[in-house]
Design an enzyme around this catalytic site. Structure first.
Site, mmCIF file in Angstrom:
data_model
loop_
_atom_site.group_PDB
_atom_site.id
_atom_site.type_symbol
_atom_site.label_atom_id
_atom_site.label_comp_id
_atom_site.label_asym_id
_atom_site.label_seq_id
_atom_site.Cartn_x
_atom_site.Cartn_y
_atom_site.Cartn_z
ATOM 1 N N SER A 15 0.852 -1.185 0.000
ATOM 2 C CA SER A 15 0.000 0.000 0.000
ATOM 3 C C SER A 15 0.889 1.236 0.000
ATOM 4 O O SER A 15 2.112 1.147 0.043
ATOM 5 C CB SER A 15 -0.900 0.012 1.241
ATOM 6 O OG SER A 15 -0.106 0.117 2.422
ATOM 7 N N LYS A 16 0.264 2.392 -0.044
ATOM 8 C CA LYS A 16 1.041 3.637 -0.098
ATOM 9 C C LYS A 16 1.936 3.806 1.129
ATOM 10 O O LYS A 16 3.025 4.358 1.030
ATOM 11 C CB LYS A 16 0.097 4.837 -0.225
ATOM 12 C CG LYS A 16 -0.522 4.973 -1.611
ATOM 13 C CD LYS A 16 -1.324 6.254 -1.738
ATOM 14 C CE LYS A 16 -1.886 6.398 -3.154
ATOM 15 N NZ LYS A 16 -2.675 7.636 -3.307
ATOM 16 N N ARG A 17 1.476 3.298 2.266
ATOM 17 C CA ARG A 17 2.312 3.445 3.470
ATOM 18 C C ARG A 17 3.584 2.613 3.376
ATOM 19 O O ARG A 17 4.558 2.868 4.072
ATOM 20 C CB ARG A 17 1.521 3.056 4.713
ATOM 21 C CG ARG A 17 1.174 1.586 4.821
ATOM 22 C CD ARG A 17 0.233 1.320 5.997
ATOM 23 N NE ARG A 17 -0.220 -0.055 6.047
ATOM 24 C CZ ARG A 17 0.411 -1.013 6.689
ATOM 25 N NH1 ARG A 17 1.551 -0.755 7.315
ATOM 26 N NH2 ARG A 17 -0.054 -2.246 6.700
#
Length: 469
Positions: free
Chosen positions: A241-243
């Site tokens: 994911s973006k994190r």
């Protein structure tokens, strides 16, 4: 047979890191086998597709160093060809009209669940009914007349043979009621018309493959070889994911990674060749094949990427590194580099690139060479420049002012003499000198720095730090 692979991104967002690895594997496979690598933009989702995303994909692949063969194919521009194939299947009895409406489909889905029957059984409601019974005023979809018995097997080059029972697969829609083709039809027709021989993609597409194989068979075309590669996960093993860093490839460029290093890193993120870690692109082309692809998801590790990038930076020619960091330097300085700046940086690059792991770090560490006027001093360097240290720099200024042989060896000898005279270890003089010349507590060898800066600039910076007139 000429090998033909393809990368087929949807321009509904950026080219993410998983897509870049998929493109890399297709490119390497084609180059290894002396084949063709095609680029197709799957832009049939007009509501979510954008020209900006198309440009970012093309620019990202170009920066990444993946050159495609032949013209880029737009899937949307081929929509009439896709519809033509659906209508041909209808005429041949391999597809049929279906008038089921969304509410009816949902009711049948619930009925199938309640009766414990495969959902596929109910999607064929109009499969053998008389079209004369069709409701008036409703446009039908076209569905594939999929096989009801037997099984469909995919001989996957990574996953191995994978089989599904045909009664688990529905009669998928080929053409919507408004006459537009669905994605599954468009993909198969495009792959046939483009002569694709190998499809290498993420294993999240594996479930689509069984229906696509049935469609190939209905059209009368031999399916290509399939290879479904495991996805990239975050460091914690969760879906990327973006994190975790699921960013556009342009973000990795902006973070200062070299394309060659990123190619090497993504190559090893799911594929291996013995114990080799540093694999230049020429070797990757020579060695790459699908038998080296593992079946387990890989984990993104920025520390490994940074270390590998540092290796590539140290092996990159100084002039190329200078060109790559020039935009960062000019932005930070607020001016264009001149020939004198470039000359200094080319002299300094060997020392600078030994410590930097990204181009951003390299540019930041090089700035001190180009600054004029009072040098910015970081917090650690300020702690070094105590009153005693400034006084010591004043005495060093006097010693160096009489030095005519401005070389590393001569500078080191002169500073050593001062340290002995003061009864100090060399570091007690070198550290204040480093803070004065670079504004930092870390740098390349300080005598190398002084030699590159030259006599006048070195003495000016010591004078400023010492507070001498």
């Amino acid at each position: 047979m000429t090998v033909v692979t393809r990368f087929a991104p949807s321009p509904t967002g950026y080219l993410h890191i998983g897509g870049a690895r998929t493109a890399l594997y297709n490119w390497l496979y084609a180059r290894h086998h002396g084949g063709v690598f095609r680029l197709r933009i799957e832009d049939t989702d007009r509501a979510r597709s954008s020209e900006d995303a198309v440009r970012k994909i093309i620019d990202g692949l170009a920066w990444f160093g993946l050159n495609w063969d032949e013209e880029i194919v737009s899937q949307f521009e081929r929509r009439e060809r896709h519809a033509e194939v659906a209508r041909k299947l209808l005429a041949e009895g391999k597809a049929y009209h279906c008038w089921l409406q969304p509410a009816e489909l949902e009711a049948l889905r619930e009925k199938a669940k309640a009766e414990g029957k495969p959902w596929a059984y109910y999607t064929s409601y109009w499969r053998d009914r008389d079209p004369a019974e069709a409701p008036k005023g409703l446009d039908p979809v076209i569905r594939l007349r999929a096989p009801r018995t037997g099984e469909t097997t995919v001989e996957d080059k990574v996953q191995g043979p994978v089989t599904v029972q045909n009664d688990q697969l529905d009669d998928m829609v080929l053409l919507r009621a408004d006459g537009t083709p669905v994605y599954m039809l468009s993909v198969v027709v495009d792959d046939i018309d483009m002569g694709i021989t190998q499809i290498i993609r993420g294993d999240d597409h594996l479930t689509n493959t069984f229906r696509q194989v049935q469609l190939y068979n209905a059209i009368g075309a031999a399916p290509p070889d399939f290879a479904h590669i495991p996805l990239i996960h975050g460091p914690d093993g969760a879906k990327l994911s973006k994190r975790h860093g699921a960013l556009g490839i342009e973000a990795y460029r902006d973070m200062g990674y070299l394309p060659a290093a990123l190619r090497n890193y993504l190559l090893r993120l799911g594929w291996g060749h013995g114990d080799e870690e540093v694999i230049p692109t020429e070797k990757a082309i020579e060695w790459f094949d699908l038998d080296g692809v593992g079946r387990s998801p890989s984990r993104l590790d920025f520390a490994k990427l940074e270390n590998l990038n540092g290796v590539y930076m140290r092996e990159t020619p100084d002039a190329e590194l200078l060109e790559r960091i020039t935009p960062n330097l000019e932005t930070a300085l607020g001016r264009s580099l001149v020939d004198a700046d470039r000359a200094i940086l080319l002299l300094a690059m060997t020392g600078l690139k030994q410590r930097a792991k990204t181009l951003v770090e390299l540019a930041d560490s090089a700035l001190f060479y180009l600054r004029s006027g009072p040098l910015p001093i970081n917090e650690a360097a300020q702690k070094i420049l105590t009153g005693d240290a400034r006084a010591l720099l004043g005495r060093l200024l006097a010693a160096l002012s009489g030095l005519n042989d401005w070389t590393e060896a001569a500078l080191e000898a002169e500073v050593n003499r001062l340290a002995e005279t003061e009864g100090l270890k060399l570091g007690k003089v070198a550290q204040p000198l480093r803070a004065a010349l670079t504004g930092s507590n870390v740098s390349p060898g300080i005598f190398e720095v002084a030699a590159i800066l030259g006599r006048d600039e070195t003495l000016r910076r010591i004078r400023d730090a010492a507070g001498a007139p």
